[in-house]
Design a protein around this motif. Structure first.
Motif, PDB file in Angstrom:
ATOM      1  N   MET A  96      -4.640  64.509  24.651  1.00 55.53           N
ATOM      2  CA  MET A  96      -4.860  63.733  25.865  1.00 55.53           C
ATOM      3  C   MET A  96      -3.699  63.927  26.832  1.00 55.53           C
ATOM      4  SD  MET A  96      -5.798  59.739  25.675  1.00 55.53           S
ATOM      5  CE  MET A  96      -7.097  59.009  26.636  1.00 55.53           C
ATOM      6  N   GLU A  97      -3.986  64.273  28.066  1.00 55.52           N
ATOM      7  CA  GLU A  97      -2.951  64.405  29.099  1.00 55.52           C
ATOM      8  C   GLU A  97      -2.604  63.012  29.619  1.00 55.52           C
ATOM      9  OE1 GLU A  97      -1.566  67.230  29.951  1.00 55.52           O
ATOM     10  OE2 GLU A  97      -2.909  68.507  28.770  1.00 55.52           O
ATOM     11  N   ARG A  98      -1.423  62.938  30.284  1.00 51.93           N
ATOM     12  CA  ARG A  98      -1.016  61.628  30.802  1.00 51.93           C
ATOM     13  C   ARG A  98      -2.036  61.065  31.796  1.00 51.93           C
ATOM     14  NH1 ARG A  98       4.943  60.538  32.858  1.00 51.93           N
ATOM     15  NH2 ARG A  98       4.410  61.996  34.503  1.00 51.93           N
ATOM     16  N   GLY A  99      -2.592  61.945  32.623  1.00 52.41           N
ATOM     17  CA  GLY A  99      -3.590  61.507  33.602  1.00 52.41           C
ATOM     18  C   GLY A  99      -4.808  60.873  32.937  1.00 52.41           C
ATOM     19  N   ASP A 100      -5.266  61.488  31.834  1.00 51.91           N
ATOM     20  CA  ASP A 100      -6.426  60.935  31.109  1.00 51.91           C
ATOM     21  C   ASP A 100      -6.076  59.569  30.521  1.00 51.91           C
ATOM     22  OD1 ASP A 100      -7.609  63.417  31.552  1.00 51.91           O
ATOM     23  OD2 ASP A 100      -6.940  64.219  29.620  1.00 51.91           O
ATOM     24  N   LEU A 101      -4.855  59.476  30.000  1.00 56.91           N
ATOM     25  CA  LEU A 101      -4.404  58.212  29.393  1.00 56.91           C
ATOM     26  C   LEU A 101      -4.358  57.102  30.445  1.00 56.91           C
ATOM     27  CD1 LEU A 101      -3.136  56.912  26.768  1.00 56.91           C
ATOM     28  CD2 LEU A 101      -0.934  57.322  27.848  1.00 56.91           C
ATOM     29  N   LEU A 102      -3.801  57.440  31.610  1.00 58.51           N
ATOM     30  CA  LEU A 102      -3.687  56.430  32.671  1.00 58.51           C
ATOM     31  C   LEU A 102      -5.071  56.035  33.175  1.00 58.51           C
ATOM     32  CD1 LEU A 102      -0.604  57.882  34.573  1.00 58.51           C
ATOM     33  CD2 LEU A 102      -0.661  55.823  33.169  1.00 58.51           C
ATOM     34  N   GLU A 103      -5.967  57.001  33.265  1.00 61.26           N
ATOM     35  CA  GLU A 103      -7.317  56.708  33.739  1.00 61.26           C
ATOM     36  C   GLU A 103      -8.048  55.781  32.760  1.00 61.26           C
ATOM     37  OE1 GLU A 103      -9.667  60.176  34.645  1.00 61.26           O
ATOM     38  OE2 GLU A 103     -10.877  59.002  36.057  1.00 61.26           O
ATOM     39  N   ALA A 104      -7.927  56.101  31.456  1.00 62.51           N
ATOM     40  CA  ALA A 104      -8.592  55.275  30.440  1.00 62.51           C
ATOM     41  C   ALA A 104      -8.042  53.853  30.472  1.00 62.51           C
ATOM     42  CB  ALA A 104      -8.397  55.891  29.057  1.00 62.51           C
ATOM     43  N   ASN A 105      -6.724  53.722  30.644  1.00 64.27           N
ATOM     44  CA  ASN A 105      -6.132  52.381  30.685  1.00 64.27           C
ATOM     45  C   ASN A 105      -6.417  51.671  32.005  1.00 64.27           C
ATOM     46  OD1 ASN A 105      -4.700  51.546  28.167  1.00 64.27           O
ATOM     47  ND2 ASN A 105      -4.040  53.672  28.361  1.00 64.27           N
ATOM     48  N   GLY A 106      -6.579  52.452  33.056  1.00 59.09           N
ATOM     49  CA  GLY A 106      -7.004  51.860  34.328  1.00 59.09           C
ATOM     50  C   GLY A 106      -8.349  51.169  34.175  1.00 59.09           C
ATOM     51  N   GLY A 107      -9.206  51.757  33.360  1.00 62.21           N
ATOM     52  CA  GLY A 107     -10.519  51.171  33.107  1.00 62.21           C
ATOM     53  C   GLY A 107     -10.426  49.832  32.391  1.00 62.21           C
ATOM     54  N   ILE A 108      -9.300  49.575  31.754  1.00 63.01           N
ATOM     55  CA  ILE A 108      -9.069  48.291  31.067  1.00 63.01           C
ATOM     56  C   ILE A 108      -8.291  47.327  31.960  1.00 63.01           C
ATOM     57  CG2 ILE A 108      -7.867  47.203  29.122  1.00 63.01           C
ATOM     58  CD1 ILE A 108      -8.398  49.783  27.503  1.00 63.01           C
ATOM     59  N   PHE A 109      -7.175  47.803  32.535  1.00 66.53           N
ATOM     60  CA  PHE A 109      -6.243  46.883  33.208  1.00 66.53           C
ATOM     61  C   PHE A 109      -6.641  46.544  34.648  1.00 66.53           C
ATOM     62  CE2 PHE A 109      -4.105  48.097  29.413  1.00 66.53           C
ATOM     63  CZ  PHE A 109      -3.470  46.926  29.031  1.00 66.53           C
ATOM     64  N   LYS A 110      -7.438  47.400  35.278  1.00 64.29           N
ATOM     65  CA  LYS A 110      -7.918  47.058  36.619  1.00 64.29           C
ATOM     66  C   LYS A 110      -8.879  45.861  36.572  1.00 64.29           C
ATOM     67  CE  LYS A 110      -9.932  49.181  40.716  1.00 64.29           C
ATOM     68  NZ  LYS A 110     -10.147  50.429  41.460  1.00 64.29           N
ATOM     69  N   PRO A 111      -9.938  45.920  35.760  1.00 61.03           N
ATOM     70  CA  PRO A 111     -10.807  44.738  35.674  1.00 61.03           C
ATOM     71  C   PRO A 111     -10.103  43.508  35.101  1.00 61.03           C
ATOM     72  CG  PRO A 111     -11.603  46.505  34.216  1.00 61.03           C
ATOM     73  CD  PRO A 111     -10.501  47.075  35.042  1.00 61.03           C
ATOM     74  N   GLN A 112      -9.159  43.698  34.208  1.00 60.67           N
ATOM     75  CA  GLN A 112      -8.429  42.526  33.691  1.00 60.67           C
ATOM     76  C   GLN A 112      -7.579  41.886  34.786  1.00 60.67           C
ATOM     77  OE1 GLN A 112      -6.426  43.442  29.973  1.00 60.67           O
ATOM     78  NE2 GLN A 112      -8.352  43.740  28.883  1.00 60.67           N
ATOM     79  N   GLY A 113      -6.937  42.728  35.616  1.00 61.10           N
ATOM     80  CA  GLY A 113      -6.169  42.198  36.747  1.00 61.10           C
ATOM     81  C   GLY A 113      -7.059  41.390  37.687  1.00 61.10           C
TER      82      GLY A 113
END
Ligand code: NAX
Length: 327
Positions: A96-113
């Motif tokens: 997994m590249e850093r970009g993929d990791l950030l994107e996957a976590n964006g899918g979690i932390f954006k809606p949580q925010g």
């Protein structure tokens, strides 16, 4: 009777969740006089496991535990929450590249925010534990424009505690002899544990150890401790991470003792050349229910370079999440 404080834990069925929930329910997060209502957020596949943990929590008959709700719904999880511990995250998998990791976590932390923004209590405090913690916290914070930015923090207290322990062992002193430890930057291998302001029995720590130990042993040992735990245990830090989360919130609420400070990743106000808005670890004092960045420390050239390296990594992560449209 006191009204219960609502504490939301995400990733509640995970290993940190398992180490954390019992301590919260027993009163170690908010003290022996504060009843707690727990909200456990999990993904649908892990709700059943969270229910199992809730059964065990019930079986402890904790006097302070006022109730437990288990959900996979964000609104329910954050409705009226006072303390949000964001532990669940998407781990980096092989290749997994850093970009993929950030994107996957964006899918979690954006809606949580967003959910925190729309549903949490006015006094909400947020601690992000799930990695990459600083940038996940930034994603959540930037998607919660109605919540004061300083309520979003990320955890470097485990790194701080690891640094205390390593130094105490080296100098053969109790951890209580050490004051003013600092972790700067990102909760990653680039973090900088700084001994140039740390005091051991009132004297600067860096002057009590060999420079070679500080540079070649202490810094990498602290920064790579997570990997060493995985190597030894076959699983990542869990009880120590839960303990650090408890310490972080406890300090935030109760304050730091006079003559000491702690480390936390907080929104930068531009102090020490850390770009404004980044969530970076600093020396902080807790006062009146808020963290304040310790001001006026002299930063030598070695420390400057180390801080810049870690902060530059945070800048790159921020640029990447901007490109992905996550903030
Ligand atoms: P686990 O994999 O045991 O548990 C994570 C849990 O999160 C799982 O039960 C999973 O179902 C849940 N989850 C995933 N996505 C979710 C979502 N969208 N909403 C709610 N729940 C979700 O991991 P664990 O060992 O508990 O570690 C949790 C996180 O802490 C990881 O990201 C880990 O990297 C991070 N850590 C951070 C530390 C720090 O100092 N900041 C140190 C310890 C730890 O490595």
């Amino acid at each position: 009777t006191t009204t219960p404080v609502t504490v939301t834990v995400t990733g509640a069925a995970g290993q940190i969740g398992y180490a954390l929930l019992f301590r919260i329910a027993s009163g170690q997060l908010l003290g022996p006089d504060t009843p707690v209502r727990l909200r456990l957020l999990e993904i649908p596949q892990a709700v059943k496991a969270a229910e199992g943990t809730a059964m065990e929590l019930a079986d402890c008959a904790f006097p302070l535990l006022a109730g437990i709700d288990i959900t996979d719904d964000l609104k329910t999880a954050f409705d009226g929450t006072n303390v949000a511990l964001l532990v669940g995250a998407r781990p980096r998998t092989k290749g997994m590249e850093r970009g993929d990791l950030l994107e996957a976590n964006g899918g979690i932390f954006k809606p949580q925010g967003r959910a925190i923004n729309d549903h949490a209590a006015d006094d909400v405090r947020v601690l992000v534990v799930g990695n990459p913690a600083n940038t996940n916290a930034l994603i959540a914070q930037r998607n919660a424009p109605d919540v004061p930015a300083e309520r979003f923090t990320a955890m470097t207290r485990l790194d701080h505690n690891r640094a205390l322990s390593q130094l105490a062992e080296k100098l053969d002193v109790p951890v209580t002899a050490i004051k003013k430890m600092t972790i700067w930057g990102n909760h990653s291998a680039t973090q900088y544990p700084d001994l140039y302001h740390t005091e051991v029995n009132g004297k600067i720590a860096a002057e009590q150890v060999e420079e070679s130990w500080l540079r070649e042993t202490f810094i990498p040992t602290v920064a790579k401790r997570g990997a060493a735990i995985i190597e030894a245990r076959g699983a990542s830090s869990a009880a120590s991470a839960a303990n650090a989360a408890i310490d972080h919130v406890r300090t935030w609420v109760d304050g730091t003792p006079e003559g000491d400070w702690t480390s936390a990743a907080v929104v930068s106000d531009g102090s020490y050349g850390v770009p404004e808005g980044l969530i970076s670890s600093f020396p902080v004092v807790a006062r009146g229910g808020g963290f304040e960045i310790v001001q006026g420390l002299q930063i030598d050239a070695f420390s400057r370079e180390r801080i810049d390296t870690s902060v530059n990594e945070l800048v790159e992560e921020r640029d990447a999440i901007q490109k992905l449209g996550l903030v």
